[in-house]
Scaffold this motif. Structure first.
Motif, PDB file in Angstrom:
ATOM      1  N   THR A  37       0.831  -1.195   0.000  1.00 15.26           N
ATOM      2  CA  THR A  37       0.000   0.000   0.000  1.00 15.26           C
ATOM      3  C   THR A  37       0.866   1.246   0.000  1.00 15.26           C
ATOM      4  O   THR A  37       1.964   1.252   0.550  1.00 15.26           O
ATOM      5  CB  THR A  37      -0.929   0.043   1.227  1.00 15.26           C
ATOM      6  N   ASP A  38       0.358   2.279  -0.634  1.00 18.90           N
ATOM      7  CA  ASP A  38       0.877   3.635  -0.483  1.00 18.90           C
ATOM      8  C   ASP A  38      -0.182   4.363   0.340  1.00 18.90           C
ATOM      9  O   ASP A  38      -1.320   4.510  -0.107  1.00 18.90           O
ATOM     10  CB  ASP A  38       1.061   4.280  -1.860  1.00 18.90           C
ATOM     11  N   LEU A  39       0.155   4.815   1.526  1.00 20.05           N
ATOM     12  CA  LEU A  39      -0.844   5.391   2.435  1.00 20.05           C
ATOM     13  C   LEU A  39      -1.574   6.579   1.834  1.00 20.05           C
ATOM     14  O   LEU A  39      -2.768   6.776   2.090  1.00 20.05           O
ATOM     15  CB  LEU A  39      -0.175   5.791   3.752  1.00 20.05           C
ATOM     16  N   ASN A  40      -0.894   7.417   1.071  1.00 25.31           N
ATOM     17  CA  ASN A  40      -1.515   8.452   0.228  1.00 25.31           C
ATOM     18  C   ASN A  40      -2.704   9.153   0.879  1.00 25.31           C
ATOM     19  O   ASN A  40      -3.830   9.084   0.374  1.00 25.31           O
ATOM     20  CB  ASN A  40      -1.969   7.809  -1.090  1.00 25.31           C
ATOM     21  N   PHE A  41      -2.481   9.845   1.967  1.00 22.56           N
ATOM     22  CA  PHE A  41      -3.566  10.558   2.636  1.00 22.56           C
ATOM     23  C   PHE A  41      -3.964  11.792   1.838  1.00 22.56           C
ATOM     24  O   PHE A  41      -3.133  12.637   1.505  1.00 22.56           O
ATOM     25  CB  PHE A  41      -3.141  10.978   4.042  1.00 22.56           C
ATOM     26  N   ALA A  43       1.961   9.056   7.733  1.00 21.25           N
ATOM     27  CA  ALA A  43       1.924   8.310   8.986  1.00 21.25           C
ATOM     28  C   ALA A  43       1.339   9.146  10.113  1.00 21.25           C
ATOM     29  O   ALA A  43       0.607   8.642  10.973  1.00 21.25           O
ATOM     30  CB  ALA A  43       3.328   7.825   9.356  1.00 21.25           C
ATOM     31  N   GLU A  44       1.650  10.446  10.098  1.00 24.78           N
ATOM     32  CA  GLU A  44       1.125  11.329  11.144  1.00 24.78           C
ATOM     33  C   GLU A  44      -0.366  11.577  10.957  1.00 24.78           C
ATOM     34  O   GLU A  44      -1.148  11.480  11.920  1.00 24.78           O
ATOM     35  CB  GLU A  44       1.877  12.658  11.129  1.00 24.78           C
ATOM     36  N   LYS A  45      -0.790  11.904   9.726  1.00 28.09           N
ATOM     37  CA  LYS A  45      -2.183  12.251   9.489  1.00 28.09           C
ATOM     38  C   LYS A  45      -3.127  11.073   9.679  1.00 28.09           C
ATOM     39  O   LYS A  45      -4.270  11.240  10.112  1.00 28.09           O
ATOM     40  CB  LYS A  45      -2.354  12.810   8.071  1.00 28.09           C
ATOM     41  N   VAL A  46      -2.657   9.859   9.361  1.00 28.01           N
ATOM     42  CA  VAL A  46      -3.532   8.685   9.434  1.00 28.01           C
ATOM     43  C   VAL A  46      -3.405   7.972  10.774  1.00 28.01           C
ATOM     44  O   VAL A  46      -4.399   7.550  11.366  1.00 28.01           O
ATOM     45  CB  VAL A  46      -3.230   7.707   8.281  1.00 28.01           C
ATOM     46  N   PHE A  47      -2.183   7.829  11.290  1.00 30.42           N
ATOM     47  CA  PHE A  47      -1.956   7.027  12.482  1.00 30.42           C
ATOM     48  C   PHE A  47      -1.375   7.792  13.666  1.00 30.42           C
ATOM     49  O   PHE A  47      -1.141   7.201  14.724  1.00 30.42           O
ATOM     50  CB  PHE A  47      -1.028   5.841  12.144  1.00 30.42           C
ATOM     51  N   GLY A  48      -1.126   9.083  13.487  1.00 29.07           N
ATOM     52  CA  GLY A  48      -0.568   9.865  14.581  1.00 29.07           C
ATOM     53  C   GLY A  48       0.882   9.557  14.875  1.00 29.07           C
ATOM     54  O   GLY A  48       1.389   9.866  15.958  1.00 29.07           O
ATOM     55  N   PHE A  73      13.643   9.463  10.227  1.00 26.41           N
ATOM     56  CA  PHE A  73      12.437   8.687   9.959  1.00 26.41           C
ATOM     57  C   PHE A  73      12.557   7.215  10.346  1.00 26.41           C
ATOM     58  O   PHE A  73      11.630   6.442  10.125  1.00 26.41           O
ATOM     59  CB  PHE A  73      12.048   8.853   8.486  1.00 26.41           C
ATOM     60  N   GLU A  74      13.675   6.822  10.926  1.00 19.47           N
ATOM     61  CA  GLU A  74      13.800   5.440  11.398  1.00 19.47           C
ATOM     62  C   GLU A  74      12.736   5.151  12.449  1.00 19.47           C
ATOM     63  O   GLU A  74      12.128   4.069  12.453  1.00 19.47           O
ATOM     64  CB  GLU A  74      15.193   5.197  11.971  1.00 19.47           C
ATOM     65  N   SER A  75      12.467   6.106  13.326  1.00 20.80           N
ATOM     66  CA  SER A  75      11.468   5.891  14.371  1.00 20.80           C
ATOM     67  C   SER A  75      10.069   5.723  13.785  1.00 20.80           C
ATOM     68  O   SER A  75       9.258   4.939  14.289  1.00 20.80           O
ATOM     69  CB  SER A  75      11.481   7.059  15.367  1.00 20.80           C
ATOM     70  N   VAL A  76       9.784   6.448  12.695  1.00 25.58           N
ATOM     71  CA  VAL A  76       8.487   6.317  12.038  1.00 25.58           C
ATOM     72  C   VAL A  76       8.326   4.912  11.472  1.00 25.58           C
ATOM     73  O   VAL A  76       7.287   4.267  11.632  1.00 25.58           O
ATOM     74  CB  VAL A  76       8.334   7.366  10.920  1.00 25.58           C
ATOM     75  N   CYS A  77       9.370   4.423  10.814  1.00 25.50           N
ATOM     76  CA  CYS A  77       9.336   3.077  10.243  1.00 25.50           C
ATOM     77  C   CYS A  77       9.118   2.032  11.334  1.00 25.50           C
ATOM     78  O   CYS A  77       8.299   1.107  11.186  1.00 25.50           O
ATOM     79  CB  CYS A  77      10.634   2.785   9.499  1.00 25.50           C
ATOM     80  N   VAL A  83       8.944  -1.239   5.496  1.00 25.74           N
ATOM     81  CA  VAL A  83       8.293   0.064   5.577  1.00 25.74           C
ATOM     82  C   VAL A  83       9.210   1.077   4.893  1.00 25.74           C
ATOM     83  O   VAL A  83      10.406   1.134   5.188  1.00 25.74           O
ATOM     84  CB  VAL A  83       8.027   0.486   7.028  1.00 25.74           C
ATOM     85  N   ILE A  84       8.635   1.857   3.995  1.00 27.68           N
ATOM     86  CA  ILE A  84       9.429   2.786   3.193  1.00 27.68           C
ATOM     87  C   ILE A  84       8.841   4.190   3.330  1.00 27.68           C
ATOM     88  O   ILE A  84       7.618   4.363   3.292  1.00 27.68           O
ATOM     89  CB  ILE A  84       9.430   2.369   1.699  1.00 27.68           C
ATOM     90  N   ILE A  85       9.711   5.172   3.494  1.00 27.51           N
ATOM     91  CA  ILE A  85       9.297   6.571   3.580  1.00 27.51           C
ATOM     92  C   ILE A  85       9.982   7.359   2.466  1.00 27.51           C
ATOM     93  O   ILE A  85      11.202   7.299   2.320  1.00 27.51           O
ATOM     94  CB  ILE A  85       9.676   7.191   4.937  1.00 27.51           C
ATOM     95  N   THR A  86       9.191   8.078   1.677  1.00 26.47           N
ATOM     96  CA  THR A  86       9.776   8.990   0.693  1.00 26.47           C
ATOM     97  C   THR A  86      10.070  10.315   1.370  1.00 26.47           C
ATOM     98  O   THR A  86       9.299  10.778   2.222  1.00 26.47           O
ATOM     99  CB  THR A  86       8.833   9.210  -0.503  1.00 26.47           C
ATOM    100  N   LEU A  87      11.178  10.933   0.995  1.00 24.94           N
ATOM    101  CA  LEU A  87      11.643  12.151   1.649  1.00 24.94           C
ATOM    102  C   LEU A  87      11.756  13.269   0.615  1.00 24.94           C
ATOM    103  O   LEU A  87      12.694  13.293  -0.186  1.00 24.94           O
ATOM    104  CB  LEU A  87      13.001  11.903   2.310  1.00 24.94           C
ATOM    105  N   ARG A  88      10.782  14.173   0.653  1.00 24.82           N
ATOM    106  CA  ARG A  88      10.784  15.297  -0.286  1.00 24.82           C
ATOM    107  C   ARG A  88      11.131  16.579   0.463  1.00 24.82           C
ATOM    108  O   ARG A  88      10.431  16.969   1.411  1.00 24.82           O
ATOM    109  CB  ARG A  88       9.425  15.457  -0.958  1.00 24.82           C
ATOM    110  N   GLY A  89      12.192  17.232   0.049  1.00 26.41           N
ATOM    111  CA  GLY A  89      12.524  18.546   0.566  1.00 26.41           C
ATOM    112  C   GLY A  89      12.085  19.584  -0.442  1.00 26.41           C
ATOM    113  O   GLY A  89      12.597  19.623  -1.563  1.00 26.41           O
ATOM    114  N   SER A  90      11.112  20.409  -0.072  1.00 25.25           N
ATOM    115  CA  SER A  90      10.543  21.364  -1.025  1.00 25.25           C
ATOM    116  C   SER A  90      11.188  22.735  -0.850  1.00 25.25           C
ATOM    117  O   SER A  90      10.887  23.469   0.088  1.00 25.25           O
ATOM    118  CB  SER A  90       9.027  21.459  -0.830  1.00 25.25           C
ATOM    119  N   ILE A  91      12.083  23.055  -1.765  1.00 23.49           N
ATOM    120  CA  ILE A  91      12.711  24.379  -1.778  1.00 23.49           C
ATOM    121  C   ILE A  91      11.742  25.379  -2.379  1.00 23.49           C
ATOM    122  O   ILE A  91      11.539  26.473  -1.850  1.00 23.49           O
ATOM    123  CB  ILE A  91      14.037  24.325  -2.556  1.00 23.49           C
TER     124      ILE A  91
END
Length: 346
Positions: free
Chosen positions: A164-168, A200-205, A225-229, A242-250
């Motif tokens: 699954t991609d959580l995709n909130f 992860a935050e929006k869906v599961f806190g 993000f190791e703790s999130v995983c 468990v995989i987390i994508t990391l986007r830094g938005s400049i």
């Protein structure tokens, strides 16, 4: 050849041309797209055998949509017909400090009115190696959520890997249930979970301590993000990765892009790409998921290479207009090897 089944909604995408705002546009560019369909197209481009399952109306627009999928080699033999309309989304592409905007017009779409029992999941999943869904689908309606759960349970029973991609998407949860109420029962049946810094935050806190996505300055530290995983894997013990994508938005045109993968014992970190001239970031997460599924199925036992393939594939997607990531394995692997020069190939 590996068979992957994806399930979800595909929509008509109407985008303003040339960075115009909605109020300026006198025409829209029409393409098609949707999370699970985007994943299927990526996998077809990589030589796998994807099957996209959805429900569409019996009309010319839906037929054009399915023909577009056929063009890329995506199977649609298990698509269910019914309902009155194909969903639509409108896209205003942002620039520099102005973010992109999406307006959905997908209420009462064919798949939003899907009901349990309309799809024979054991028949659909026969011979499949993988089943993929996203959090967008159960956000559409109770019926879509129920059918998604049907598919997950069937895949679990048949020993098929489920991702699954959580995709909130906060603007989609409108039928009286929240993501926090619906998603846990679905994610419990998943072997591979993908999310970003907010899902992860929006869906599961679940969130990394001291992290503010709006204050990264374009720099996202993977180790945070190791703790999130770990928390996601503790919450959903069936999950093997468990995989987390990391986007830094400049800004809207300039992002950094990377990812981490936790296998229960080790945190794998990808290289970080500096994407300075984004053409189209819509579908970026789907292109990551498509690359990840391909990598995990192809580079068996090499999670680092699978993660690197996913990040490189998604980096390339940011250079391609439309939802679909139209790149080859060779192009992705060249970037993985460090060839980001963009020199003419001839």
């Amino acid at each position: 050849m590996k068979k992957v089944v994806t399930f979800g909604e595909i929509m008509l995408r109407l985008a303003t041309p040339d960075y115009l705002r909605f109020c300026q546009a006198t025409e829209f560019t029409a393409t098609f797209g949707g999370g699970e369909a985007n994943v299927a197209v990526s996998l077809a481009n990589y030589g796998l055998k994807p099957e996209f399952v959805t429900r569409v109306p019996k009309n010319d627009i839906a037929e054009s949509c399915l023909k577009e999928l056929h063009k890329y080699g995506v199977g649609t033999s298990h698509v269910v017909y019914g309902g009155d309309r194909l969903g639509i989304y409108f896209l205003e592409t942002g620039a520099v400090a102005r973010p992109s905007k999406v307006v959905y017009d997908r209420a009462y779409s064919a798949i939003a009115e899907i009901k349990p029992g309309m799809i024979d999941w054991e028949q659909v999943l026969a011979g499949a190696d993988w089943f993929h869904w996203t959090g967008i689908t159960p956000a559409l309606s109770q019926g879509a959520a129920d059918v998604c759960l049907e598919a997950i349970k069937a895949a679990n029973k048949m020993g098929i890997t489920v991702s699954t991609d959580l995709n909130f998407r906060k603007n989609l949860w409108k039928y009286g249930k929240t993501a926090s109420e619906v998603m846990p029962a679905l994610v419990e049946g998943c072997d591979v979970i993908l999310g970003n810094e907010e899902d992860a935050e929006k869906v599961f806190g679940i969130k990394p301590e001291g992290f503010d996505v709006t204050a990264t300055g374009g720099k996202v530290q993977a180790a945070e993000f190791e703790s999130v995983c770990k928390q996601l894997m503790q919450r959903f013990p069936r999950a093997k990765k468990v995989i987390i994508t990391l986007r830094g938005s400049i800004n809207a045109n300039h992002n950094t892009w990377a990812g981490v993968l936790w296998d229960g014992k080790q945190l794998f970190q990808s290289p970080s790409y500096d994407i300075t001239h984004i053409v189209d970031r819509v579908g970026g997460g789907d292109s990551f998921m498509g690359g990840l599924i391909y990598g995990l199925l192809t580079y068996t036992g090499d999670d680092q290479k699978a993660l690197n393939f996913a990040v490189a594939a998604s980096c390339l997607k940011h250079t391609i207009y439309g939802d679909f990531n139209m790149v080859t394995v060779a192009e992705v692997e060249n970037l993985m090897k460090g060839d980001g020069s963009g020199r003419v190939s001839r």
